[in-house]
Design a protein around this motif. Structure first.
Motif, mmCIF file in Angstrom:
data_model
loop_
_atom_site.group_PDB
_atom_site.id
_atom_site.type_symbol
_atom_site.label_atom_id
_atom_site.label_comp_id
_atom_site.label_asym_id
_atom_site.label_seq_id
_atom_site.Cartn_x
_atom_site.Cartn_y
_atom_site.Cartn_z
ATOM 1 N N ASP A 1 3.799 -4.761 6.631
ATOM 2 C CA ASP A 1 4.764 -3.669 6.584
ATOM 3 C C ASP A 1 5.507 -3.221 5.046
ATOM 4 O O ASP A 1 6.475 -2.600 4.783
ATOM 5 C CB ASP A 1 5.996 -4.131 7.350
ATOM 6 C CG ASP A 1 5.852 -4.204 8.966
ATOM 7 O OD1 ASP A 1 5.135 -3.167 9.445
ATOM 8 O OD2 ASP A 1 6.351 -5.055 9.614
ATOM 9 N N TYR A 2 4.339 -3.498 4.098
ATOM 10 C CA TYR A 2 4.825 -2.933 2.836
ATOM 11 C C TYR A 2 4.708 -1.554 2.717
ATOM 12 O O TYR A 2 3.938 -0.856 3.506
ATOM 13 C CB TYR A 2 3.605 -3.592 1.822
ATOM 14 C CG TYR A 2 3.443 -4.873 1.491
ATOM 15 C CD1 TYR A 2 4.662 -5.723 1.174
ATOM 16 C CD2 TYR A 2 2.289 -5.607 1.440
ATOM 17 C CE1 TYR A 2 4.582 -7.115 0.885
ATOM 18 C CE2 TYR A 2 2.150 -7.039 1.466
ATOM 19 C CZ TYR A 2 3.195 -7.905 0.969
ATOM 20 O OH TYR A 2 3.071 -8.991 0.909
ATOM 21 N N PRO A 3 5.649 -0.874 2.026
ATOM 22 C CA PRO A 3 5.514 0.678 2.004
ATOM 23 C C PRO A 3 4.228 0.981 1.087
ATOM 24 O O PRO A 3 3.899 -0.004 0.163
ATOM 25 C CB PRO A 3 6.641 0.789 1.050
ATOM 26 C CG PRO A 3 7.276 -0.234 0.661
ATOM 27 C CD PRO A 3 6.779 -1.456 1.465
ATOM 28 N N ALA A 4 3.587 2.080 1.371
ATOM 29 C CA ALA A 4 2.394 2.401 0.677
ATOM 30 C C ALA A 4 2.449 2.452 -0.607
ATOM 31 O O ALA A 4 1.577 2.098 -1.384
ATOM 32 C CB ALA A 4 1.876 3.579 1.061
ATOM 33 N N SER A 5 3.529 2.885 -1.229
ATOM 34 C CA SER A 5 4.057 2.977 -2.784
ATOM 35 C C SER A 5 3.777 1.761 -3.406
ATOM 36 O O SER A 5 3.678 1.442 -4.654
ATOM 37 C CB SER A 5 5.172 3.629 -2.816
ATOM 38 O OG SER A 5 6.294 2.665 -2.334
ATOM 39 N N ASN A 6 3.876 0.599 -2.740
ATOM 40 C CA ASN A 6 3.866 -0.749 -3.311
ATOM 41 C C ASN A 6 2.458 -1.045 -3.777
ATOM 42 O O ASN A 6 2.072 -1.746 -4.895
ATOM 43 C CB ASN A 6 4.048 -1.851 -2.369
ATOM 44 C CG ASN A 6 5.667 -2.143 -2.048
ATOM 45 O OD1 ASN A 6 6.313 -1.329 -2.437
ATOM 46 N ND2 ASN A 6 6.003 -3.281 -1.861
ATOM 47 N N TRP A 7 1.173 -0.313 -3.397
ATOM 48 C CA TRP A 7 -0.181 -0.575 -3.761
ATOM 49 C C TRP A 7 -0.240 0.677 -4.892
ATOM 50 O O TRP A 7 -1.495 0.637 -5.338
ATOM 51 C CB TRP A 7 -1.057 -0.115 -2.692
ATOM 52 C CG TRP A 7 -1.231 -1.483 -1.626
ATOM 53 C CD1 TRP A 7 -2.057 -2.430 -1.774
ATOM 54 C CD2 TRP A 7 -0.398 -1.571 -0.237
ATOM 55 N NE1 TRP A 7 -2.135 -3.116 -0.597
ATOM 56 C CE2 TRP A 7 -0.985 -2.667 0.128
ATOM 57 C CE3 TRP A 7 0.512 -0.810 0.462
ATOM 58 C CZ2 TRP A 7 -0.642 -3.448 1.454
ATOM 59 C CZ3 TRP A 7 1.101 -1.452 1.406
ATOM 60 C CH2 TRP A 7 0.321 -2.462 2.242
ATOM 61 N N TYR A 8 0.570 1.386 -5.205
ATOM 62 C CA TYR A 8 0.195 2.566 -6.213
ATOM 63 C C TYR A 8 -0.096 1.795 -7.649
ATOM 64 O O TYR A 8 0.622 1.297 -8.078
ATOM 65 C CB TYR A 8 1.382 3.697 -6.283
ATOM 66 C CG TYR A 8 0.921 4.837 -6.842
ATOM 67 C CD1 TYR A 8 0.012 5.645 -6.400
ATOM 68 C CD2 TYR A 8 1.601 5.341 -8.164
ATOM 69 C CE1 TYR A 8 -0.342 6.751 -6.934
ATOM 70 C CE2 TYR A 8 1.280 6.592 -8.645
ATOM 71 C CZ TYR A 8 0.249 7.375 -8.329
ATOM 72 O OH TYR A 8 -0.092 8.369 -8.614
ATOM 73 N N PRO A 9 -1.456 2.231 -8.148
ATOM 74 C CA PRO A 9 -1.843 1.728 -9.226
ATOM 75 C C PRO A 9 -1.278 2.648 -10.682
ATOM 76 O O PRO A 9 -1.598 2.033 -11.778
ATOM 77 C CB PRO A 9 -3.370 1.893 -9.286
ATOM 78 C CG PRO A 9 -3.679 2.848 -8.450
ATOM 79 C CD PRO A 9 -2.454 3.005 -7.254
ATOM 80 N N GLY A 10 -0.458 3.462 -10.268
ATOM 81 C CA GLY A 10 0.177 4.446 -11.562
ATOM 82 C C GLY A 10 -0.398 5.632 -11.744
ATOM 83 O O GLY A 10 -1.905 5.872 -11.213
ATOM 84 N N ASP A 11 0.239 6.485 -12.150
ATOM 85 C CA ASP A 11 -0.289 7.949 -12.155
ATOM 86 C C ASP A 11 -1.499 8.155 -13.101
ATOM 87 O O ASP A 11 -2.328 8.952 -12.748
ATOM 88 C CB ASP A 11 0.932 8.671 -12.821
ATOM 89 C CG ASP A 11 1.004 10.083 -12.793
ATOM 90 O OD1 ASP A 11 0.359 10.604 -11.550
ATOM 91 O OD2 ASP A 11 1.406 10.956 -13.559
ATOM 92 N N GLU A 12 -1.761 7.438 -14.039
ATOM 93 C CA GLU A 12 -2.724 7.375 -14.954
ATOM 94 C C GLU A 12 -4.160 7.081 -14.477
ATOM 95 O O GLU A 12 -5.421 7.479 -14.780
ATOM 96 C CB GLU A 12 -2.631 6.876 -16.246
ATOM 97 C CG GLU A 12 -1.316 7.310 -17.218
ATOM 98 C CD GLU A 12 -1.804 8.513 -17.794
ATOM 99 O OE1 GLU A 12 -2.891 9.044 -17.794
ATOM 100 O OE2 GLU A 12 -0.645 9.400 -17.964
ATOM 101 N N TYR A 13 -4.045 6.375 -13.164
ATOM 102 C CA TYR A 13 -5.145 5.961 -12.672
ATOM 103 C C TYR A 13 -5.421 6.598 -11.189
ATOM 104 O O TYR A 13 -6.594 6.231 -10.577
ATOM 105 C CB TYR A 13 -5.118 4.392 -12.103
ATOM 106 C CG TYR A 13 -4.937 3.303 -13.414
ATOM 107 C CD1 TYR A 13 -6.222 2.909 -13.771
ATOM 108 C CD2 TYR A 13 -4.051 2.937 -14.103
ATOM 109 C CE1 TYR A 13 -6.324 2.015 -14.933
ATOM 110 C CE2 TYR A 13 -3.983 2.249 -15.187
ATOM 111 C CZ TYR A 13 -5.097 1.690 -15.609
ATOM 112 O OH TYR A 13 -5.098 0.896 -16.808
ATOM 113 N N VAL A 14 -4.838 7.515 -10.981
ATOM 114 C CA VAL A 14 -5.045 8.015 -9.669
ATOM 115 C C VAL A 14 -5.166 9.724 -9.903
ATOM 116 O O VAL A 14 -4.275 10.371 -10.405
ATOM 117 C CB VAL A 14 -3.902 8.057 -8.661
ATOM 118 C CG1 VAL A 14 -4.231 8.794 -7.500
ATOM 119 C CG2 VAL A 14 -3.932 6.509 -8.257
#
Length: 338
Positions: free
Chosen positions: A196-209
């Protein structure tokens, strides 16, 4: 007798083509994105499924890209055909050789089991990444690389902090090796997430996506927004001004030969969502799930287009529109890859 009483044109007319202006924004820190009003069309996802698609629809225009898979643990299914434990085959190079002027959507398998995600950032699979990097630089076409696809899916057991380190490590490795023809895709399962982690917890950062990806399977039958979890990912993409790709999609309740219910119940919702949310790429999986050995999909059925002529005709009537980018000598230029 078929249950459908609509013409093919009427079937397609069921799609709501209204675009939500909130999802029309200037994309930032990205690459290989279709221009306004355009959507890249991709098909997949196995050698067998793609072959069947081509056998049944040889007179149709080739899509703009093809989907294939490989694993961070071993360099299989990239330069040669590899049949895996699911009873399906992968071969990236086959798609390169057979289909000029198309892109590749390449899915990198990486899970939390057996510490595979931890081992990535410890350099255990550097030799595999090096082989992939060398190969990627050898082909003259855009690649959309889905790193640890469906990162938030319960089936992948990826802890956010470890996933982020592994994702960033792979991106840094490929960039430092001089790869320029890869767009990096952060691909969410867009359903109930692991722990139940929010998806945003996995976000690697703007420069990587470069892109945000989502999967569209069973939840396309119900909520027109595909549920709260999907909505949260779409909002995240909007905040960071990223284009969205439907990276995997299939009507998993099946396409029945004598019923067009799959069109009304799934495809209409699917295409309406694509218009409303300004989706910039779609990847349909042409697959009979019953023949694959994949845990957790025992209820999934045969979702191949050729099962039903009406559904197939409606699919092609919609995707033959100028909106959808297909194989073309100008495709790469249209994507900003020259």
């Amino acid at each position: 007798m078929p249950t459908n009483k609509l013409s093919i044109e009427e079937m397609v007319a069921q799609i709501d083509t209204t675009v939500d202006p909130d999802f029309v924004y200037a994309f930032q820190k990205t690459k290989f994105v279709p221009s306004d009003g355009k959507t890249l069309l991709i098909m997949g996802q196995t050698v067998e499924g793609i072959t069947e698609y081509l056998d049944h629809f040889s007179k149709e225009t080739i899509p703009g890209g093809w989907a294939a898979y490989w694993a961070v643990t071993e360099f299989n299914g990239v330069t040669e055909t590899h049949t895996n434990e699911t009873n399906s085959s992968q071969n990236h190079q086959m798609l390169v050789d057979q289909f000029p002027n198309t892109v590749l959507q390449s899915a990198l398998w990486m899970v939390g089991k057996l510490d595979i995600d931890k081992n990535v950032s410890h350099g255990k699979y550097d030799s595999v990444l090096q082989q992939y990097s060398t190969w990627a630089k050898s082909i003259n076409r855009p690649i959309y690389l889905r790193i640890g696809y469906e990162f938030d899916g319960m089936h992948n057991e990826l802890e956010p902090e470890i996933y982020i380190k592994a994702y960033q490590y792979i991106v840094d490795f490929l960039r430092n090796d001089g790869v320029e023809n890869i767009a990096f895709v952060w691909h969410s399962y867009a359903s109930k997430p692991y722990k139940d982690y929010p998806a945003s917890n996995w976000y690697p950062g703007d420069e990587y996506v470069d892109w945000v990806g989502i999967s569209v399977f069973g939840h396309a039958y119900d909520d027109p927004n595909f549920g709260n979890y999907c909505d949260a990912v779409m909002e995240h993409a909007k905040v960071y001004k990223k284009p969205v790709m439907i990276a995997e999609a299939n009507p998993i309740k099946g396409i029945e030969p004598k019923s067009d219910a799959a069109w009304t119940d799934w495809f209409v919702n699917f295409f309406s969502f694509c218009y409303e949310k300004n989706i910039k790429a779609i990847s349909l999986i042409n697959e009979n799930w019953q023949r694959l050995h994949i845990d957790g999909i025992g209820e999934w059925k045969d979702g191949r287009l050729h099962n039903n002529p009406n559904v197939a005709k409606a699919w092609f009537l919609e995707t033959d529109k100028e909106r959808y980018l297909k194989q073309s000598e100008t495709l790469f230029k249209e994507l900003g890859y020259e």
